[in-house]
Write a protein that holds these residues in place. Structure first.
Motif, PDB file in Angstrom:
ATOM      1  N   ARG A  12     -29.424 -47.571  39.640  1.00 36.25           N
ATOM      2  CA  ARG A  12     -28.450 -46.763  39.331  1.00 36.25           C
ATOM      3  C   ARG A  12     -27.324 -47.699  39.748  1.00 36.25           C
ATOM      4  NH1 ARG A  12     -31.197 -42.592  40.566  1.00 36.25           N
ATOM      5  NH2 ARG A  12     -32.755 -42.842  38.761  1.00 36.25           N
ATOM      6  N   THR A  20     -21.743 -46.011  29.800  1.00 38.18           N
ATOM      7  CA  THR A  20     -22.488 -46.051  29.185  1.00 38.18           C
ATOM      8  C   THR A  20     -23.522 -46.243  29.198  1.00 38.18           C
ATOM      9  OG1 THR A  20     -21.428 -48.053  27.795  1.00 38.18           O
ATOM     10  CG2 THR A  20     -20.473 -45.894  26.827  1.00 38.18           C
ATOM     11  N   VAL A  21     -24.161 -45.898  30.724  1.00 36.50           N
ATOM     12  CA  VAL A  21     -25.225 -45.733  30.658  1.00 36.50           C
ATOM     13  C   VAL A  21     -25.862 -44.139  31.134  1.00 36.50           C
ATOM     14  CG1 VAL A  21     -27.677 -46.648  32.946  1.00 36.50           C
ATOM     15  CG2 VAL A  21     -24.689 -47.299  32.970  1.00 36.50           C
ATOM     16  N   THR A  22     -27.380 -44.102  30.157  1.00 34.64           N
ATOM     17  CA  THR A  22     -28.251 -43.406  30.066  1.00 34.64           C
ATOM     18  C   THR A  22     -29.257 -43.802  30.884  1.00 34.64           C
ATOM     19  OG1 THR A  22     -28.441 -44.102  27.706  1.00 34.64           O
ATOM     20  CG2 THR A  22     -26.882 -42.111  27.851  1.00 34.64           C
ATOM     21  N   GLU A  23     -30.407 -42.650  31.185  1.00 36.31           N
ATOM     22  CA  GLU A  23     -31.909 -43.057  31.312  1.00 36.31           C
ATOM     23  C   GLU A  23     -32.539 -41.848  30.610  1.00 36.31           C
ATOM     24  OE1 GLU A  23     -31.559 -42.152  35.663  1.00 36.31           O
ATOM     25  OE2 GLU A  23     -29.947 -42.761  36.502  1.00 36.31           O
ATOM     26  N   LYS A  24     -33.727 -42.763  30.509  1.00 31.44           N
ATOM     27  CA  LYS A  24     -34.878 -41.854  29.400  1.00 31.44           C
ATOM     28  C   LYS A  24     -36.208 -42.759  30.760  1.00 31.44           C
ATOM     29  CE  LYS A  24     -36.233 -42.038  24.794  1.00 31.44           C
ATOM     30  NZ  LYS A  24     -35.694 -42.331  23.588  1.00 31.44           N
ATOM     31  N   PHE A  32     -32.874 -47.377  31.756  1.00 30.58           N
ATOM     32  CA  PHE A  32     -31.457 -47.478  31.531  1.00 30.58           C
ATOM     33  C   PHE A  32     -31.160 -48.229  30.151  1.00 30.58           C
ATOM     34  CE2 PHE A  32     -32.926 -47.457  36.391  1.00 30.58           C
ATOM     35  CZ  PHE A  32     -32.356 -46.314  36.477  1.00 30.58           C
ATOM     36  N   ASP A  35     -25.493 -48.823  26.299  1.00 25.71           N
ATOM     37  CA  ASP A  35     -24.880 -48.405  24.717  1.00 25.71           C
ATOM     38  C   ASP A  35     -26.169 -48.465  24.075  1.00 25.71           C
ATOM     39  OD1 ASP A  35     -22.120 -48.954  25.262  1.00 25.71           O
ATOM     40  OD2 ASP A  35     -21.923 -51.276  25.413  1.00 25.71           O
ATOM     41  N   GLY A  36     -26.337 -47.527  24.317  1.00 23.01           N
ATOM     42  CA  GLY A  36     -28.135 -47.169  23.468  1.00 23.01           C
ATOM     43  C   GLY A  36     -28.712 -47.873  23.748  1.00 23.01           C
TER      44      GLY A  36
END
Length: 121
Positions: A12, A20-24, A32, A35-36
């Motif tokens: 992180r 544009t960082v997302t966690e899933k 991590f 950009d998708g």
């Protein structure tokens, strides 16, 4: 394999400069996305870190200490561009940075079968 909260925090922090960082939750761990696109995932692939690298640089990374081809189950390779890195190879932040930089150096292309192109006219 249980997720490693400390490694998640380190990833992180290493990605914090990107907007544009997302966690899933994915692959049995925490992925991590930049950009998708999934770039790294903590706690899966048979190692501490699953890293997505560009296919054309795969050989450069799979031979590094603590790295090997990621597998989905016993003997099922995930293929070029998917590298599993063990915890010992991620001990220091500089070691982790190598893998974060590898994963974010370019957006990996989709597999050839899923690419769409406009027909030449």
């Amino acid at each position: 394999m249980a997720r490693d909260a400390d490694l998640e925090d380190r990833v992180r922090a290493a990605l914090s400069a990107r907007s544009t960082v997302t966690e899933k939750a994915m692959f049995g761990g925490l992925a991590f996305m930049v950009d998708g696109k999934m770039v790294v995932s903590v706690g899966n692939g048979g190692g501490a870190l699953l890293v997505r690298v560009p296919r054309d640089r795969d050989d450069d990374y799979v031979g590094r200490p603590g790295a090997r081809r990621a597998q989905m189950g016993a003997g099922r390779s995930m293929g070029q561009g998917w590298i599993s890195v063990n915890a010992a190879a991620l001990e220091f932040d500089d070691d982790l940075r190598v893998w974060i930089d590898a994963a974010t150096s370019s957006t990996p292309a989709p597999p050839a079968a899923s690419r769409t192109t406009d027909p030449v006219q």
